[in-house]
Design a protein around this motif. Sequence first.
Motif, short mmCIF file in Angstrom:
data_model
loop_
_atom_site.label_atom_id
_atom_site.label_comp_id
_atom_site.label_asym_id
_atom_site.label_seq_id
_atom_site.Cartn_x
_atom_site.Cartn_y
_atom_site.Cartn_z
N GLN A 1 131.27 97.70 96.66
CA GLN A 1 131.70 97.19 97.96
C GLN A 1 133.04 97.77 98.38
O GLN A 1 133.25 98.03 99.56
CB GLN A 1 131.78 95.66 97.98
CG GLN A 1 132.00 95.18 99.42
CD GLN A 1 132.02 93.68 99.61
OE1 GLN A 1 132.15 92.93 98.65
NE2 GLN A 1 131.90 93.24 100.85
N SER A 2 133.92 98.02 97.41
CA SER A 2 135.21 98.59 97.79
C SER A 2 135.03 99.98 98.42
O SER A 2 135.71 100.31 99.38
CB SER A 2 136.15 98.65 96.59
OG SER A 2 135.70 99.62 95.67
N TYR A 3 134.07 100.78 97.92
CA TYR A 3 133.82 102.09 98.54
C TYR A 3 133.37 101.91 99.99
O TYR A 3 133.77 102.65 100.88
CB TYR A 3 132.73 102.87 97.79
CG TYR A 3 132.97 102.98 96.30
CD1 TYR A 3 134.26 103.07 95.80
CD2 TYR A 3 131.90 103.01 95.41
CE1 TYR A 3 134.47 103.17 94.43
CE2 TYR A 3 132.11 103.11 94.05
CZ TYR A 3 133.40 103.18 93.57
OH TYR A 3 133.61 103.28 92.22
N VAL B 1 136.35 100.79 102.18
CA VAL B 1 137.28 101.90 102.40
C VAL B 1 136.67 102.91 103.38
O VAL B 1 137.32 103.37 104.32
CB VAL B 1 137.64 102.58 101.07
CG1 VAL B 1 138.40 103.88 101.31
CG2 VAL B 1 138.49 101.64 100.22
#
Lengths: 76, 210
Positions: free
Chosen positions: B138-140, B143
């Motif tokens: 999810q962080s990818y 971002v």
Amino acid sequence: MIDHIGPVCGQDQAGKAGDEGMPVSVGMSLLIILAVALTTFATRVVPFLIFPKGKEIPPVIQYLGRVLTPAVIGLL
Amino acid sequence: MGYRQAFRKAFPYTIPVLTGYLFIGIAFGVMFAEKGYSFLWAVLMSLLVYAGSGQYLAVNFFVPGVSLLQVVFLTLMVNIRHIFYGISLLEKFHSMGPKRWYMIFGLTDETYSLLCTTRVPEGVEEDKFLFAISIMNQSYWVVGSAIGGLAGAMLPINSEGIDFAMTALFVVIFVEQWMDQKNRIPEMVGVAAAFLCLQIFGADRIVRLP
């Protein structure tokens, strides 16, 4: 794809829109995001509600779980 | 064994998703920015919704007079496939305690595919390892959305055709599954069903993704 979405529930307080040229008011934008978020989560949580911890999972369902996903990805 | 270790061990497995999500996240951010929304909106949506094709579709909802009923219905149409994902992960997630709610929330196509095919390496607790995969994925996505939202606001990008990134990612997942599985009949049934429907209903009447 989505051209057929016409005005359905009337104009959304047209006066309030326009924050950085947003087509819809801030409140409505938040509502839309919330609706999409809840609907998406609902589709993901269904199996866990039907088969809570400890409940036996029928073999048919286990089979579907193994087979359907590759099929769906191929379809997409 | 702590989370540090779990994240370090899990990271290499998420690299294919890293590249994929960064790019389709950027594509989403650009499309949303073109609608007049700042990158913070794209980030908010990627935090709360977290669905590739669902968010591509959702960009079209931000028009005056759209009804929430339609929003729910069309989102359901696109994301209904997720119902099947949980089935094969029921037992894995049930042993994860409160973390399972985030795991369920994060069941995107790519994460699902990764969770199913990855074997937990030695010396790492399974629940922490799986949790690390979901968080990183999810962080990818977040971002990527932020980068796209910023770029879309600053540069005059013509986003026509940019949504093809999504199709490309599905092809990649498909090929990975194809290589990975011994039984390829499900994949072939899926492809055959798509072609059959295309012939029967015609291309104009199919909600293609994106």
